[in-house]
Write a protein that holds these residues in place. Sequence first.
Motif, PDB file in Angstrom:
ATOM      1  N   ALA A   1     -92.252  83.704  57.802  1.00 40.88           N
ATOM      2  CA  ALA A   1     -93.058  82.601  58.329  1.00 40.88           C
ATOM      3  C   ALA A   1     -92.159  81.486  58.855  1.00 40.88           C
ATOM      4  N   LYS A   2     -91.099  81.190  58.120  1.00 39.65           N
ATOM      5  CA  LYS A   2     -90.154  80.141  58.569  1.00 39.65           C
ATOM      6  C   LYS A   2     -89.456  80.562  59.858  1.00 39.65           C
ATOM      7  N   MET A   3     -89.059  81.833  59.945  1.00 42.24           N
ATOM      8  CA  MET A   3     -88.378  82.337  61.142  1.00 42.24           C
ATOM      9  C   MET A   3     -89.269  82.241  62.379  1.00 42.24           C
ATOM     10  N   LEU A   4     -90.562  82.580  62.196  1.00 49.65           N
ATOM     11  CA  LEU A   4     -91.488  82.627  63.337  1.00 49.65           C
ATOM     12  C   LEU A   4     -92.173  81.290  63.591  1.00 49.65           C
ATOM     13  N   GLY A   5     -92.062  80.372  62.630  1.00 49.83           N
ATOM     14  CA  GLY A   5     -92.710  79.065  62.793  1.00 49.83           C
ATOM     15  C   GLY A   5     -94.217  79.123  62.632  1.00 49.83           C
ATOM     16  N   VAL A   6     -94.668  79.988  61.739  1.00 50.48           N
ATOM     17  CA  VAL A   6     -96.108  80.127  61.472  1.00 50.48           C
ATOM     18  C   VAL A   6     -96.338  80.048  59.966  1.00 50.48           C
ATOM     19  N   SER A   7     -97.586  80.063  59.563  1.00 49.23           N
ATOM     20  CA  SER A   7     -97.889  80.014  58.132  1.00 49.23           C
ATOM     21  C   SER A   7     -97.700  81.386  57.501  1.00 49.23           C
TER      22      SER A   7
ATOM     23  N   LYS B   1    -101.566  83.093  67.258  1.00 57.69           N
ATOM     24  CA  LYS B   1    -100.391  82.238  67.065  1.00 57.69           C
ATOM     25  C   LYS B   1     -99.107  83.038  67.183  1.00 57.69           C
ATOM     26  N   VAL B   2     -99.231  84.358  67.049  1.00 55.90           N
ATOM     27  CA  VAL B   2     -98.049  85.213  67.060  1.00 55.90           C
ATOM     28  C   VAL B   2     -98.204  86.238  68.187  1.00 55.90           C
ATOM     29  N   ALA B   3     -97.220  86.315  69.042  1.00 51.71           N
ATOM     30  CA  ALA B   3     -97.232  87.310  70.115  1.00 51.71           C
ATOM     31  C   ALA B   3     -97.087  88.697  69.494  1.00 51.71           C
ATOM     32  N   SER B   4     -97.545  89.704  70.229  1.00 48.20           N
ATOM     33  CA  SER B   4     -97.515  91.066  69.672  1.00 48.20           C
ATOM     34  C   SER B   4     -96.093  91.512  69.319  1.00 48.20           C
ATOM     35  N   LYS B   5     -95.086  91.085  70.108  1.00 49.76           N
ATOM     36  CA  LYS B   5     -93.698  91.464  69.786  1.00 49.76           C
ATOM     37  C   LYS B   5     -93.258  90.806  68.478  1.00 49.76           C
ATOM     38  N   ASP B   6     -93.722  89.570  68.211  1.00 48.16           N
ATOM     39  CA  ASP B   6     -93.391  88.909  66.948  1.00 48.16           C
ATOM     40  C   ASP B   6     -94.109  89.556  65.770  1.00 48.16           C
ATOM     41  N   ALA B   7     -95.313  90.062  66.010  1.00 48.80           N
ATOM     42  CA  ALA B   7     -96.050  90.758  64.950  1.00 48.80           C
ATOM     43  C   ALA B   7     -95.314  92.035  64.561  1.00 48.80           C
ATOM     44  N   VAL B   8     -94.815  92.761  65.562  1.00 46.92           N
ATOM     45  CA  VAL B   8     -94.030  93.978  65.299  1.00 46.92           C
ATOM     46  C   VAL B   8     -92.757  93.599  64.551  1.00 46.92           C
ATOM     47  N   ARG B   9     -92.118  92.518  64.984  1.00 50.39           N
ATOM     48  CA  ARG B   9     -90.895  92.039  64.327  1.00 50.39           C
ATOM     49  C   ARG B   9     -91.172  91.678  62.859  1.00 50.39           C
ATOM     50  N   ALA B  10     -92.318  91.021  62.611  1.00 51.56           N
ATOM     51  CA  ALA B  10     -92.682  90.640  61.237  1.00 51.56           C
ATOM     52  C   ALA B  10     -92.846  91.884  60.373  1.00 51.56           C
ATOM     53  N   ARG B  11     -93.484  92.912  60.902  1.00 50.96           N
ATOM     54  CA  ARG B  11     -93.661  94.154  60.142  1.00 50.96           C
ATOM     55  C   ARG B  11     -92.311  94.819  59.848  1.00 50.96           C
ATOM     56  N   ASP B  12     -91.406  94.783  60.850  1.00 49.77           N
ATOM     57  CA  ASP B  12     -90.073  95.355  60.654  1.00 49.77           C
ATOM     58  C   ASP B  12     -89.303  94.591  59.581  1.00 49.77           C
TER      59      ASP B  12
ATOM     60  N   ILE C   1     -87.562  91.525  53.611  1.00 51.01           N
ATOM     61  CA  ILE C   1     -87.586  90.065  53.767  1.00 51.01           C
ATOM     62  C   ILE C   1     -88.978  89.564  53.375  1.00 51.01           C
ATOM     63  N   THR C   2     -89.020  88.473  52.639  1.00 49.11           N
ATOM     64  CA  THR C   2     -90.295  87.971  52.116  1.00 49.11           C
ATOM     65  C   THR C   2     -91.140  87.352  53.221  1.00 49.11           C
ATOM     66  N   PRO C   3     -92.455  87.387  53.040  1.00 45.91           N
ATOM     67  CA  PRO C   3     -93.345  86.745  54.016  1.00 45.91           C
ATOM     68  C   PRO C   3     -93.056  85.246  54.194  1.00 45.91           C
TER      69      PRO C   3
ATOM     70  N   THR D   1    -100.576  83.700  58.240  1.00 45.39           N
ATOM     71  CA  THR D   1    -100.502  84.381  59.538  1.00 45.39           C
ATOM     72  C   THR D   1     -99.632  85.631  59.431  1.00 45.39           C
ATOM     73  N   VAL D   2     -98.537  85.524  58.720  1.00 47.02           N
ATOM     74  CA  VAL D   2     -97.661  86.686  58.522  1.00 47.02           C
ATOM     75  C   VAL D   2     -98.419  87.792  57.797  1.00 47.02           C
ATOM     76  N   TYR D   3     -99.107  87.435  56.710  1.00 43.36           N
ATOM     77  CA  TYR D   3     -99.872  88.430  55.954  1.00 43.36           C
ATOM     78  C   TYR D   3    -100.945  89.081  56.824  1.00 43.36           C
ATOM     79  N   ARG D   4    -101.599  88.289  57.672  1.00 43.58           N
ATOM     80  CA  ARG D   4    -102.641  88.832  58.536  1.00 43.58           C
ATOM     81  C   ARG D   4    -102.071  89.903  59.463  1.00 43.58           C
ATOM     82  N   HIS D   5    -100.870  89.657  60.014  1.00 47.16           N
ATOM     83  CA  HIS D   5    -100.272  90.639  60.921  1.00 47.16           C
ATOM     84  C   HIS D   5     -99.730  91.853  60.182  1.00 47.16           C
ATOM     85  N   ILE D   6     -99.295  91.643  58.965  1.00 48.25           N
ATOM     86  CA  ILE D   6     -98.833  92.780  58.154  1.00 48.25           C
ATOM     87  C   ILE D   6    -100.021  93.679  57.837  1.00 48.25           C
ATOM     88  N   ARG D   7    -101.150  93.065  57.490  1.00 44.70           N
ATOM     89  CA  ARG D   7    -102.365  93.798  57.143  1.00 44.70           C
ATOM     90  C   ARG D   7    -102.885  94.608  58.331  1.00 44.70           C
TER      91      ARG D   7
END
Length: 185
Positions: free
Chosen positions: A167-173, A144-155, A161-163, A176-182
């Motif tokens: 999630a609201k910024m990326l339009g995902v749950s 659901k999240v492109a690799s560039k968005d996953a990197v952005r989420a980690r940054d 910034i809270t998960p 999903t954010v926690y999964r990419h952080i992990r």
Amino acid sequence: MAMIGYARVSTVDQDPQLQLDALKTAGAVRTFTDHGVSGSTTDRLQLAACLDHLRAGDTLTVWKLDRLGRDTRQVLDVIAELTNREITFRSLTEGLHTEGPMGKAMLTIMAAFAQLERDTMLERTRAGLAAAAKNGRKGGRPLKVASKDAVRARDLVAKGITPNEIAKMLGVSRATVYRHIREDR
């Protein structure tokens, strides 16, 4: 001397109504239903409740043999338990029952075929996934999240910034954010 039904669907999205209607038409006075439970799973709460409810002289009825289980040993163990408790078994679709030696023999053969069907399906699935991997395709659900968005989420997490906000910024749950952080750890 009651006919008790057992129905099972493998996913929560499936509807057991076809099974329930057939069991009611056959004369089931009560039906236990497992939702979202694989036939290969031995821990089925409603099946356990059904088996506990049955009394000598009752008949356990299922719409199709594979609803009771996909593993031959598992099905035969349940049938043996029922037989020891003087409870008969009936499968509507295949017309199988445990009344008499021929019924028991046919039941054993059909349980073996049900397991063969499942094993063959799994074998084909594994072969298909292996062939896809060999051609560079990965099985499973699309990301659901492109690799560039996953990197952005980690940054963004690193910036405090809270998960939930990410999630609201990326339009995902949030999950999903926690999964990419992990995945980064």
